[in-house]
Design a protein around this motif. Structure first.
Motif, short mmCIF file in Angstrom:
data_model
loop_
_atom_site.label_atom_id
_atom_site.label_comp_id
_atom_site.label_asym_id
_atom_site.label_seq_id
_atom_site.Cartn_x
_atom_site.Cartn_y
_atom_site.Cartn_z
N GLY A 57 0.83 -1.20 0.00
CA GLY A 57 0.00 0.00 0.00
C GLY A 57 0.86 1.26 0.00
N THR A 58 0.22 2.38 -0.31
CA THR A 58 0.99 3.63 -0.39
C THR A 58 0.25 4.76 0.34
OG1 THR A 58 -0.04 4.02 -2.54
CG2 THR A 58 2.18 3.11 -2.57
N VAL A 59 1.00 5.81 0.59
CA VAL A 59 0.46 6.99 1.27
C VAL A 59 -0.24 7.86 0.23
CG1 VAL A 59 1.05 9.08 2.57
CG2 VAL A 59 2.31 6.94 2.98
N ALA A 60 -1.53 8.12 0.45
CA ALA A 60 -2.26 9.05 -0.45
C ALA A 60 -2.12 10.48 0.08
CB ALA A 60 -3.73 8.64 -0.54
N GLY A 61 -1.92 10.60 1.36
CA GLY A 61 -1.74 11.91 1.97
C GLY A 61 -1.61 11.73 3.47
N PHE A 62 -0.97 12.68 4.14
CA PHE A 62 -0.90 12.56 5.60
C PHE A 62 -0.81 13.93 6.25
CE2 PHE A 62 3.58 13.30 6.91
CZ PHE A 62 4.22 13.31 5.69
N ASP A 63 -1.29 13.96 7.50
CA ASP A 63 -1.28 15.18 8.29
C ASP A 63 -0.50 14.87 9.57
OD1 ASP A 63 -1.73 17.29 9.98
OD2 ASP A 63 -3.93 17.18 9.89
N ALA A 64 0.64 15.53 9.73
CA ALA A 64 1.51 15.23 10.87
C ALA A 64 1.45 16.31 11.94
CB ALA A 64 2.95 15.05 10.39
N ALA A 65 0.48 17.23 11.82
CA ALA A 65 0.46 18.37 12.76
C ALA A 65 0.38 17.90 14.21
CB ALA A 65 -0.72 19.29 12.42
N GLN A 66 -0.55 16.98 14.49
CA GLN A 66 -0.70 16.52 15.88
C GLN A 66 0.50 15.69 16.32
OE1 GLN A 66 -4.40 14.83 17.25
NE2 GLN A 66 -5.52 15.94 15.64
N ALA A 67 1.04 14.93 15.38
CA ALA A 67 2.22 14.12 15.71
C ALA A 67 3.38 15.02 16.10
CB ALA A 67 2.60 13.24 14.52
N GLN A 68 3.54 16.08 15.34
CA GLN A 68 4.68 16.95 15.61
C GLN A 68 4.50 17.78 16.87
OE1 GLN A 68 5.20 18.41 11.52
NE2 GLN A 68 7.27 17.53 11.58
N ALA A 69 3.27 17.83 17.37
CA ALA A 69 3.03 18.55 18.62
C ALA A 69 3.44 17.72 19.83
CB ALA A 69 1.55 18.94 18.72
N VAL A 70 3.70 16.42 19.63
CA VAL A 70 4.10 15.56 20.75
C VAL A 70 5.51 15.94 21.17
CG1 VAL A 70 4.65 13.18 21.43
CG2 VAL A 70 2.63 13.65 20.01
N LYS A 71 5.67 16.12 22.47
CA LYS A 71 6.98 16.48 23.01
C LYS A 71 8.00 15.38 22.67
CE LYS A 71 9.28 17.26 27.42
NZ LYS A 71 9.14 17.05 28.85
N GLY A 72 9.10 15.78 22.08
CA GLY A 72 10.13 14.81 21.74
C GLY A 72 10.09 14.37 20.29
N VAL A 73 9.00 14.70 19.58
CA VAL A 73 8.95 14.35 18.16
C VAL A 73 9.71 15.40 17.36
CG1 VAL A 73 7.47 14.14 16.11
CG2 VAL A 73 6.83 13.00 18.25
N ASP A 74 10.59 14.94 16.50
CA ASP A 74 11.39 15.84 15.68
C ASP A 74 10.66 16.17 14.39
OD1 ASP A 74 13.34 16.26 13.35
OD2 ASP A 74 14.73 16.44 15.04
N SER A 75 10.29 15.12 13.66
CA SER A 75 9.65 15.35 12.37
C SER A 75 8.99 14.08 11.87
CB SER A 75 10.69 15.83 11.35
OG SER A 75 11.82 14.99 11.37
N ALA A 76 8.22 14.25 10.82
CA ALA A 76 7.59 13.11 10.15
C ALA A 76 7.85 13.26 8.66
CB ALA A 76 6.10 13.07 10.44
#
Lengths: 742, 152
Positions: free
Chosen positions: A253-272
């Motif tokens: 399977g493949t990525v059709a699109g993604f939203d990393a805003a909430q992921a990047q708000a997690v303390k300690g997350v650098d990037s997606a």
């Protein structure tokens, strides 16, 4: 009298492709359907083993300097050309070399060698750990290395003492002159290593072995009992980030699109970042400071996935495979079936074996670090892998480097069972693809890519779903008149670099081994179907024998019942020309008490014997049925593996293989898919055998002085059929599927 | 933020309260002897002692260990029972791949602390939560009995 393992076919073919002299500079390209290229490079270029002056005629794997180091204090450090993931080669190979070196075992240490030309399997021309070949294929190699190092130490002492080398003896790390002068190996080590390596050496007679053949505890027992042993997942580099990858729910399977805003708000997350993945898939890598932020970040990602066209579904696969086994497949063994027409009785049996995940206790992981610029660019990877050569070439291709610029540091691994030997190098290629995206984002910190248990269970590379059908005609006297056998099993090797060696006339040897090459004297014809399925599949401890031994060994008991024969006696008749089978079978039977001891009410005997990886194992089990499930009370095992280098390690491998085989019988030991999604995810849905499932196991070794054969896998295949035969004896109902459901 | 003791040393974990103790030990304190195997308390590889009781650190939020005392595989050998268990583990040559053994040892020490002479059923019950994929269960059983005998 031995059936070579199908894996053994790789060796000659690979060597032929690579050129007979592996020490010469060669570069070859083998293109499979996936387009993967495998190169063999010169000894010097690979970095690990630069031949010493004066030893130019030696091949890379014969260089003592690459394998053994003796420090001035006499500590002997031996490089192990295999992964250590429980099987004990780390201790076994060290003992083989130490014996010929005549080292003091208390001074011996062992280390896992990095990827390098010197450390390629001498028979395969690939650095790998698989096919139960570590001791088999490196026994003579490690003896010759130890003997060469010893000869150099003797020569150094003779020169120093000005005596004839023939008069210098050794004993447990000491050099001793005829006049009583003596020196430790450490004292002579520097002088010795400056000498030329002898081109030939005389090896010990087996009567002279001090370590080989004697039981010994593992070198790593203490570290592994105290938490000191470092595994790949424990590796840490300065500035390192931890990566978890959100993988598509469907294979490919493949990525059709993604939203990393909430992921990047997690303390300690650098990037997606979006990354390419194995089998043409794409996913999203979450980079963080440590596992937990990466995990939380991945939970918060919002990804829209695009499913591939083909979604595997277990119910449909069962129907599809079931329809196929009613038709003749590709011929895997010709046989005379003319006796079928006149048969007085027939047995028709259909078998099913599910997809299985390897589920090593240490989830897959790798640390990757880039350094240098231009021609000095270098990639370092720390990981537990069974397939360094394939990994090195694959990672190099992803990162557009030469293989020799990729340094793979072999880490101790928490199990593997085949999962760390992928022809696609999937988890390391993915690691390299993440690094590629990281570099493209302008970053350069080292990364540790970790799989969660859920990633592992859902991540594919399963033992293939496999069906068998057997139609057996019996004559008046119970004699087997004809045996028509059909196997339906997807090919694990099609589309890999191994296809050229192990797939012949369309038949994948790993799907039919154990049936097409059965040791039984039978009028059997075997054909096979290899349906294509969108599920990554792979060898799983003992490969095709995981199912073939079950089928053959339960059918022998059914034939015995129809013919009114004792199943052990029938086996003995059909194995007349196979003394190793008979020796293992007879030893297990005798030690178990089968035929002499009577069992408590409700218990029955079950026996099976099977050859795999050039060794023969027989199990005799005592079993009852409790709470509608089989209960093992005792397993008596015998193995014919020729010379047992470390009998204690052989016992451990049989115990372990027994437990892993029990695991295939318990309810919940099955991977299923629904609309392309794997339905299991962790140990709560993919069942593991636990302490109460382990019966007492008595292991016996047939005495032999012949060169060692495989040990890591051969104990597994005959266990489940021995259980099934005991169940059949109790209930009269044959068991035709794993896991066992009564 | 949580304050607690690990192997007798006071530590302060500046992480999200939901962070499992396992990842504080492994990633913040570099005590990597405690292993990650499943993350859902199904395999026991992450077993540590929390105020003397065995717990699965992978599902123990660090906020729950505030003020508590944690002992890990790195320290368990300094006690009499831990030492006996580790000695028996080596003598019986228990480990294969070894990855689960930290957790096995921690569970075995907890068992022997409560029961000086465990029988087979006691061992089954105490050790059932610790998965070993290599099949060392038989040797673990023998090692627990050997350790018990040495301690008595």
């Amino acid at each position: 009298m031995t059936n070579p393992s199908v894996m053994d076919r790789i060796g000659p073919a690979w060597r032929a492709a690579a050129g007979t002299d592996m020490s010469r500079r060669r570069f070859i390209k083998l293109t499979g359907a996936s387009g993967l290229a495998i190169g063999l490079v010169s000894a010097g270029a690979a970095g690990a083993a630069t031949p010493k002056a004066g030893a130019a005629k030696l091949k890379p794997g014969q260089q003592p300097g690459a394998f053994v180091h003796i420090d001035p204090k006499g500590v002997v450090t031996i490089q192990i050309n295999r992964l250590e993931f429980g099987q004990g080669s780390h201790t076994g190979l060290a003992r083989i070399l130490a014996d010929e070196l005549d080292a003091d075992w208390n001074s011996v240490r062992a280390e896992l060698a990095p990827a390098g030309e010197a450390y390629k399997d001498p028979a395969f021309g690939l650095q790998m750990t698989g096919g139960s070949n570590s001791i088999q294929n490196s026994f003579t190699q490690y003896r010759e290395l130890g003997a060469r190092a010893r000869a150099m130490l003797i020569e150094a002492a003779a020169r120093k003492w000005k005596v004839d080398a023939a008069t210098v003896r050794t004993r447990a790390g000491q050099l001793i002159a005829a006049d009583g002068r003596s020196a430790g190996y450490g004292e002579m080590s520097e002088a010795a290593m400056a000498l030329p390596v002898p081109a030939s050496v005389t090896l010990k007679k087996s009567s002279e072995f001090r370590l080989i053949g004697k039981p010994a505890n593992r070198l790593d027992s203490a570290d592994k009992s105290t938490g000191r042993q470092t595994f790949g997942i424990d590796m840490r580099r300065p500035g390192m980030k931890t990566v978890l990858i959100a993988r598509p729910p469907h294979f490919g399977g493949t990525v059709a699109g993604f939203d990393a805003a909430q992921a990047q708000a997690v303390k300690g997350v650098d990037s997606a970042m979006q990354v390419e993945l194995d089998r043409g898939a794409t996913g999203v890598a979450v980079v963080a400071d440590g596992f937990w932020p990466a995990h939380m970040g991945r939970e918060k990602l919002k990804v829209q996935w695009k499913a591939p066209a083909e979604l595997a579904d277990s119910r449909k696969l069962d129907q599809q495979f079931g329809a196929l086994r009613g038709r003749d497949g590709l011929p895997a063994r010709a046989g005379d079936l003319s006796g079928m027409a006149g048969a007085k009785k027939t047995i028709k049996a259909d078998f099913r074996f599910p997809f299985l995940a390897h589920a090593p206790m240490e989830p897959l992981n790798a640390v990757i670090e880039m350094s240098g610029t231009g021609d000095g660019r270098r990639c370092d990877i720390w990981t537990g892998t069974q397939f360094q050569t394939i990994d090195q070439v694959t990672v190099a291709k992803v990162l557009q480097l030469k293989p020799q610029q990729v340094n793979i540091h072999t880490m101790f691994a928490g199990g593997g069972f085949g999962r760390r030997a992928t022809p696609t190098a999937d988890y390391l290629a993915d690691t390299a693809r993440v690094m590629k995206a990281w570099l493209a984002a302008g970053r350069s910190e080292p990364l540790k890519v970790v799989w969660t248990r859920e990633d592992d269970i859902r991540g594919g590379y399963y033992r293939p779903l496999t069906l068998h059908r057997a139609e057996i005609g019996l004559g008046d006297d119970g004699r087997i008149a004809a045996w028509k056998h059909t196997i339906v099993s997807p090919s694990i090797l099609k589309g890999t670099p191994f296809e050229a060696f192990l797939v012949k006339d369309g038949v994948d040897a790993t799907a039919v081994e154990g049936v097409a090459d059965t040791a039984y004297d039978l009028p059997i014809a075997v054909s096979v179907h290899h349906p294509a399925v969108n599920v990554p599949m792979l060898w799983w401890r003992s490969v095709g024998h995981t199912h073939s031994a079950f089928v053959m060994e339960t059918l022998i008991d059914r034939i015995a019942r129809e013919a009114g024969r004792d199943p052990v006696a029938l086996r003995r008749d059909l194995l007349k020309k196979h003394p190793r089978h008979l020796a293992a079978l007879d030893l297990a039977v005798r030690k178990s008490g089968y035929g002499t001891k009577s069992l408590p009410a409700g218990r029955a005997w079950g026996t099976a014997v099977h050859e795999s990886f050039r060794s023969v194992v027989a199990h005799v089990v005592e079993l009852s049925i409790e709470d509608e499930a089989p209960k093992l009370h005792r397993v008596t095992s015998a193995i014919h593996c020729n010379l047992a280098v470390n009998p204690r390690s052989v016992e451990a491998q049989i115990e372990g293989a027994v437990l892993m085989a029990i695991g295939t019988t318990i309810d919940g030991s099955e991977i299923t898919l629904r609309d392309g999604v794997v339905e299991q995810s962790n140990f709560d849905s993919y069942a593991m055998p636990r302490m109460p499932d382990m019966p007492p196991v008595d292991v016996h070794i047939v005495p032999s002085g012949d060169p060692p054969t495989g040990v890591g896998e051969p104990g597994l295949p005959p266990l489940a059929p021995a259980m099934a035969n005991a169940i059949f004896a109790i209930t009269g109902k044959p068991v035709e599927a794993l896991p066992i459901r009564l | 933020m949580a304050n607690f003791k690990v192997n007798g040393r006071s530590v302060k974990a500046d992480v999200d309260d939901s962070t499992p103790l396992l990842w504080v030990l492994r990633d913040s304190l570099n005590l990597t002897g405690t292993k990650y195997g499943c993350g859902v308390a199904q395999c026991g590889a992450c077993t540590v002692h929390l105020d003397g009781q065995p717990v699965r650190s992978c599902v123990t939020p660090v906020a729950d260990v505030e003020g508590a005392s944690v002992v890990t595989i790195e320290q368990i050998g300094s006690g009499r029972i831990g030492q006996a268990v580790q000695k028996a583990w080596v003598e019986k040559d228990v480990p294969q791949c070894g990855y689960c053994q930290s957790g096995q040892v921690m569970s075995a020490v907890a068992l022997l602390r409560d029961n000086a002479t465990p029988g087979d059923a006691d061992i089954d019950e105490a050790m059932e939560g610790n998965i070993c994929r290599c099949g060392t269960y038989g040797r673990i059983r023998a090692a627990i009995k050997a350790a018990a005998a040495n301690l008595n």
